[in-house]
Design an enzyme around this catalytic site. Structure first.
Site, mmCIF file in Angstrom:
data_model
loop_
_atom_site.group_PDB
_atom_site.id
_atom_site.type_symbol
_atom_site.label_atom_id
_atom_site.label_comp_id
_atom_site.label_asym_id
_atom_site.label_seq_id
_atom_site.Cartn_x
_atom_site.Cartn_y
_atom_site.Cartn_z
ATOM 1 N N ARG A 38 -24.110 97.944 28.726
ATOM 2 C CA ARG A 38 -24.982 96.997 29.420
ATOM 3 C C ARG A 38 -26.132 97.688 30.128
ATOM 4 O O ARG A 38 -26.931 97.019 30.768
ATOM 5 C CB ARG A 38 -24.168 96.234 30.464
ATOM 6 C CG ARG A 38 -23.685 94.852 29.995
ATOM 7 C CD ARG A 38 -22.685 94.390 31.040
ATOM 8 N NE ARG A 38 -22.631 92.980 31.244
ATOM 9 C CZ ARG A 38 -21.662 92.195 30.783
ATOM 10 N NH1 ARG A 38 -20.726 92.675 29.999
ATOM 11 N NH2 ARG A 38 -21.636 90.926 31.105
ATOM 12 N N ARG B 278 -17.513 76.732 30.961
ATOM 13 C CA ARG B 278 -16.528 77.570 30.246
ATOM 14 C C ARG B 278 -15.154 77.481 30.893
ATOM 15 O O ARG B 278 -15.017 77.496 32.103
ATOM 16 C CB ARG B 278 -16.996 79.025 30.236
ATOM 17 C CG ARG B 278 -15.923 79.981 29.692
ATOM 18 C CD ARG B 278 -16.476 81.317 29.282
ATOM 19 N NE ARG B 278 -17.149 82.026 30.342
ATOM 20 C CZ ARG B 278 -17.842 83.163 30.154
ATOM 21 N NH1 ARG B 278 -17.938 83.682 28.942
ATOM 22 N NH2 ARG B 278 -18.427 83.755 31.169
ATOM 23 N N ARG C 97 -13.214 80.945 35.408
ATOM 24 C CA ARG C 97 -13.475 82.240 36.038
ATOM 25 C C ARG C 97 -14.219 82.056 37.354
ATOM 26 O O ARG C 97 -15.085 81.208 37.455
ATOM 27 C CB ARG C 97 -14.301 83.119 35.099
ATOM 28 C CG ARG C 97 -13.464 83.959 34.169
ATOM 29 C CD ARG C 97 -14.278 84.594 33.082
ATOM 30 N NE ARG C 97 -15.462 85.317 33.541
ATOM 31 C CZ ARG C 97 -16.300 85.964 32.730
ATOM 32 N NH1 ARG C 97 -16.065 85.965 31.416
ATOM 33 N NH2 ARG C 97 -17.346 86.583 33.209
HETATM 34 P P1 ADP Z 1 -19.849 85.481 26.223
HETATM 35 O O1 ADP Z 1 -18.592 86.208 25.787
HETATM 36 O O2 ADP Z 1 -21.068 85.972 25.487
HETATM 37 O O3 ADP Z 1 -20.040 85.487 27.710
HETATM 38 P P2 ADP Z 1 -18.419 83.043 25.403
HETATM 39 O O4 ADP Z 1 -18.024 83.306 23.999
HETATM 40 O O5 ADP Z 1 -17.374 83.136 26.438
HETATM 41 O O6 ADP Z 1 -19.692 83.969 25.792
HETATM 42 O O7 ADP Z 1 -19.119 81.596 25.442
HETATM 43 C C1 ADP Z 1 -19.573 81.042 26.686
HETATM 44 C C2 ADP Z 1 -19.284 79.536 26.699
HETATM 45 O O8 ADP Z 1 -20.143 78.880 25.764
HETATM 46 C C3 ADP Z 1 -17.852 79.180 26.294
HETATM 47 O O9 ADP Z 1 -17.442 78.071 27.051
HETATM 48 C C4 ADP Z 1 -17.977 78.820 24.800
HETATM 49 O O10 ADP Z 1 -17.008 77.838 24.410
HETATM 50 C C5 ADP Z 1 -19.389 78.238 24.737
HETATM 51 N N1 ADP Z 1 -20.074 78.560 23.463
HETATM 52 C C6 ADP Z 1 -19.988 79.691 22.730
HETATM 53 N N2 ADP Z 1 -20.765 79.620 21.631
HETATM 54 C C7 ADP Z 1 -21.386 78.396 21.688
HETATM 55 C C8 ADP Z 1 -22.320 77.696 20.822
HETATM 56 N N3 ADP Z 1 -22.787 78.268 19.713
HETATM 57 N N4 ADP Z 1 -22.707 76.458 21.214
HETATM 58 C C9 ADP Z 1 -22.248 75.892 22.369
HETATM 59 N N5 ADP Z 1 -21.369 76.485 23.201
HETATM 60 C C10 ADP Z 1 -20.934 77.722 22.868
HETATM 61 P P1 ADP Z 2 -20.120 87.604 30.520
HETATM 62 O O1 ADP Z 2 -20.229 87.980 29.096
HETATM 63 O O2 ADP Z 2 -19.819 86.157 30.733
HETATM 64 O O3 ADP Z 2 -21.278 88.087 31.356
HETATM 65 P P2 ADP Z 2 -18.097 89.672 31.014
HETATM 66 O O4 ADP Z 2 -16.678 89.253 30.969
HETATM 67 O O5 ADP Z 2 -18.620 90.519 29.912
HETATM 68 O O6 ADP Z 2 -18.931 88.344 31.222
HETATM 69 O O7 ADP Z 2 -18.374 90.457 32.382
HETATM 70 C C1 ADP Z 2 -17.993 89.923 33.631
HETATM 71 C C2 ADP Z 2 -18.447 90.869 34.740
HETATM 72 O O8 ADP Z 2 -17.796 92.137 34.611
HETATM 73 C C3 ADP Z 2 -19.951 91.186 34.746
HETATM 74 O O9 ADP Z 2 -20.726 90.227 35.430
HETATM 75 C C4 ADP Z 2 -19.956 92.549 35.457
HETATM 76 O O10 ADP Z 2 -19.780 92.395 36.862
HETATM 77 C C5 ADP Z 2 -18.680 93.198 34.909
HETATM 78 N N1 ADP Z 2 -18.932 93.975 33.661
HETATM 79 C C6 ADP Z 2 -18.399 93.746 32.437
HETATM 80 N N2 ADP Z 2 -18.829 94.646 31.547
HETATM 81 C C7 ADP Z 2 -19.657 95.488 32.226
HETATM 82 C C8 ADP Z 2 -20.432 96.620 31.866
HETATM 83 N N3 ADP Z 2 -20.433 97.095 30.590
HETATM 84 N N4 ADP Z 2 -21.179 97.216 32.833
HETATM 85 C C9 ADP Z 2 -21.181 96.774 34.102
HETATM 86 N N5 ADP Z 2 -20.487 95.702 34.514
HETATM 87 C C10 ADP Z 2 -19.718 95.057 33.588
#
Ligand code: ADP
Ligand code: ADP
Length: 206
Positions: free
Chosen positions: A90, A124, A152
């Site tokens: 990241r 979500r 979350r």
């Molecule tokens: P990330 O891991 O990148 O943070 P997630 O896979 O957890 O994202 O998806 C974030 C939210 O958006 C979840 O509630 C998921 O069900 C929804 N989501 C994921 N892909 C899509 C899509 N193509 N269209 C609408 N909602 C989506």
């Molecule tokens: P999302 O895809 O919805 O942003 P993640 O589950 O990947 O959520 O991350 C949740 C939180 O964990 C981030 O907002 C950050 O605080 C921390 N985090 C996860 N991955 C990293 C990373 N590679 N570097 C720094 N912080 C991280």
């Protein structure tokens, strides 16, 4: 060195949602730093406690903590043929550290505009038993499991705004960094989940 794949994109882009099919197609295990940090927090380890304040505020956890987690994970036997990174790297320093431990052969960038992100994140829900990801509107859970879903703590509007600015300031420059290395593939994440999956499948097999 083994060949790893990076799933890249803003919070809520659909990385976790798309990871399962990529794991099935490639046989590479998913390595999600977010999941690892949440597991550390749930287990009450020192690392988890240290990471908590950053995560709840929507800020990035310091690079040295993340790189330490990844170095340890990559020594496990299932990582030998490469992994699917989800939510890592990241920052540029994380990507530089990764370059020392694994070869990244493909970075899949799932592109979603900011105005679609907040609704995705706030709606979500997660199944704590299976880790499956749902959405109150876009992917409702079957009624028999709906009662156990959790939200979350950082999936609120205020933390999302902070996470989005962290993404734009610290993470998005990585797209150019990987593009210059010739490994970046972009997919349109602002369409139905199955259409995103189809674009990703094409990228993986090409
Ligand atoms: P990330 O891991 O990148 O943070 P997630 O896979 O957890 O994202 O998806 C974030 C939210 O958006 C979840 O509630 C998921 O069900 C929804 N989501 C994921 N892909 C899509 C899509 N193509 N269209 C609408 N909602 C989506
Ligand atoms: P999302 O895809 O919805 O942003 P993640 O589950 O990947 O959520 O991350 C949740 C939180 O964990 C981030 O907002 C950050 O605080 C921390 N985090 C996860 N991955 C990293 C990373 N590679 N570097 C720094 N912080 C991280």
């Amino acid at each position: 060195m083994s060949q790893s794949i990076v799933l890249f994109g803003p919070p809520g882009a659909g990385k976790g949602t798309q990871a399962e099919a990529i794991v099935a197609a490639t046989g590479k295990p998913q390595v999600s730093t977010g999941d690892m940090l949440r597991a550390a927090l749930a287990a009450g380890t020192r690392l988890g406690i240290e990471a908590k304040k950053y995560m709840e505020a929507g800020e990035l956890v310091p690079d040295n903590v993340i790189v330490g987690l990844i170095e340890e994970r990559m020594t496990q036997s299932d990582a030998m043929d490469g992994v699917l990174f989800d939510g890592f790297p990241r920052t540029i320093p994380q990507a530089e550290a990764l370059a020392e431990i694994a070869e990244v052969s493909l970075v899949i960038s799932i592109e979603v505009p900011d105005d679609a992100i907040v609704e995705r994140i706030v709606g979500r829900r997660m199944d704590p038993d299976t880790g499956d990801i749902y959405h109150i509107t876009f992917k409702p859970a079957p009624s028999e499991i709906a009662g156990r879903l959790i939200q979350r703590k950082d999936d609120n509007e205020e933390a999302v705004r902070t996470r989005l600015s962290a993404y734009h300031n610290q993470t998005s420059p990585l797209a150019k960094w990987y593009s210059q290395k010739g490994v970046l593939a972009t997919v349109n994440g602002n369409q139905a989940m199955s259409d995103v999956a189809a674009e990703i499948a094409e990228v993986i097999t090409s």
